[in-house]
Design an enzyme around this catalytic site. Sequence first.
Site, mmCIF file in Angstrom:
data_model
loop_
_atom_site.group_PDB
_atom_site.id
_atom_site.type_symbol
_atom_site.label_atom_id
_atom_site.label_comp_id
_atom_site.label_asym_id
_atom_site.label_seq_id
_atom_site.Cartn_x
_atom_site.Cartn_y
_atom_site.Cartn_z
ATOM 1 N N ARG A 98 0.831 -1.201 0.000
ATOM 2 C CA ARG A 98 0.000 0.000 0.000
ATOM 3 C C ARG A 98 0.868 1.254 0.000
ATOM 4 O O ARG A 98 0.520 2.268 -0.588
ATOM 5 C CB ARG A 98 -0.925 -0.023 1.220
ATOM 6 C CG ARG A 98 -1.937 -1.169 1.199
ATOM 7 C CD ARG A 98 -2.779 -1.201 2.466
ATOM 8 N NE ARG A 98 -3.739 -2.293 2.450
ATOM 9 C CZ ARG A 98 -3.516 -3.486 2.997
ATOM 10 N NH1 ARG A 98 -2.354 -3.731 3.579
ATOM 11 N NH2 ARG A 98 -4.437 -4.419 2.955
ATOM 12 N N ASP A 158 -9.323 -4.921 8.322
ATOM 13 C CA ASP A 158 -8.437 -5.931 8.902
ATOM 14 C C ASP A 158 -9.070 -6.577 10.131
ATOM 15 O O ASP A 158 -8.938 -7.783 10.352
ATOM 16 C CB ASP A 158 -7.099 -5.299 9.272
ATOM 17 C CG ASP A 158 -6.449 -4.602 8.085
ATOM 18 O OD1 ASP A 158 -5.987 -5.295 7.173
ATOM 19 O OD2 ASP A 158 -6.433 -3.360 8.071
ATOM 20 N N ARG A 161 -11.558 -9.080 8.973
ATOM 21 C CA ARG A 161 -10.869 -10.292 8.518
ATOM 22 C C ARG A 161 -10.341 -11.109 9.697
ATOM 23 O O ARG A 161 -10.415 -12.345 9.701
ATOM 24 C CB ARG A 161 -9.712 -9.910 7.599
ATOM 25 C CG ARG A 161 -10.143 -9.381 6.239
ATOM 26 C CD ARG A 161 -8.981 -8.774 5.476
ATOM 27 N NE ARG A 161 -9.383 -8.358 4.138
ATOM 28 C CZ ARG A 161 -8.804 -7.379 3.448
ATOM 29 N NH1 ARG A 161 -7.768 -6.724 3.972
ATOM 30 N NH2 ARG A 161 -9.220 -7.061 2.235
ATOM 31 N N HIS A 185 -3.029 0.297 8.543
ATOM 32 C CA HIS A 185 -3.728 -0.573 7.602
ATOM 33 C C HIS A 185 -2.685 -1.001 6.577
ATOM 34 O O HIS A 185 -2.562 -0.436 5.491
ATOM 35 C CB HIS A 185 -4.877 0.187 6.928
ATOM 36 C CG HIS A 185 -5.555 -0.613 5.836
ATOM 37 N ND1 HIS A 185 -6.029 -1.881 6.031
ATOM 38 C CD2 HIS A 185 -5.808 -0.313 4.535
ATOM 39 C CE1 HIS A 185 -6.568 -2.329 4.908
ATOM 40 N NE2 HIS A 185 -6.429 -1.390 3.980
#
Length: 324
Positions: A98, A158, A161, A185
């Site tokens: 990212r 997250d 998940r 993140h």
Amino acid sequence: MSVPSTEIESHAKSIKVAIVGAGSVGVTTAYALLLSHLAAEIVLIDIDKNRALGEVMDLSHAAHFAHAKVSVGEYENCAGATAVIITAGVNQKPGQTRMDLVKTNYGLFEQIVPQIAKHAPNTILIVATNPCDVLTKAAYELSGFPVQRVIGSGTAMDTTRFRHELGKHYGVNPRNVHAVIVGEHGDSQLPVWSLASIAGMRLEDYCKQKGIAYDEDAMDALSKRTREAAYEIIQRKGKTNYGVASVLVSILEPIITNADQLVTVSRVGDYAGVEGVALSMPCKLNSKGAHQDVELLLNEKEKEALRRSATSIKECFDTVAKRE
């Protein structure tokens, strides 16, 4: 707990949400928002107006059943929006982190955010573009908004998940798992094992009560799958969109309904001795934005990991904002 649909619909009558970016995340978010009945008006803004118009034409056929207005707009159409969601930017490609996206997307935010702030000075900004934490700090500085009105989607995805993986491992519904991912993140995210619980019991105690072994290797593998989930999805299908769109709507819901709900989102603050950095912690979301009322009780190992995460994010921001 979800807000009853009748209550949601009563709030929705006066709610306008603008989405900047008609890529897969922006459009999937518009669709999820449309079906949620949270908003009466959804405005889609994109530099490619023809594409945006095609998406709106398609969405309008779903709007027939959802009773909401969907339209293509310019930045001036952000005026009066309860929230503006920013999904615009270069997408993560297979093999990229990212953080690799930061220079391009920071430059884009320099164009986008002042326009939103000019036309919607009282809105709440929700940042989904990656790297989410760096760009949440950028949006905060570029908008001049109070800190609580600039929110990054952060580790809300997250955390979802993580709970999914824990629920699957222990054979319980993820909604009954209380566990969070905090920090970046991204690759330096931190699973807070010391506070993770099921049925009101820490995981090791839950395992003792259930008569099973607490498997640290399995937990390490589980946290790795959580951290690398986006990379695997992008490797297989080229993008992530459904999960993040659902999370963005889940962030919007307590803002629209003033629900005081705790969600792990990114917000600028001081963390683990690092000042002025955006990262995720549990925040109370309501109609005024994101509020950090209580500091999370971390153990010493977790505090150090959080400090490293915060330092990494701050260094990246300072570099791209030319504050080396």
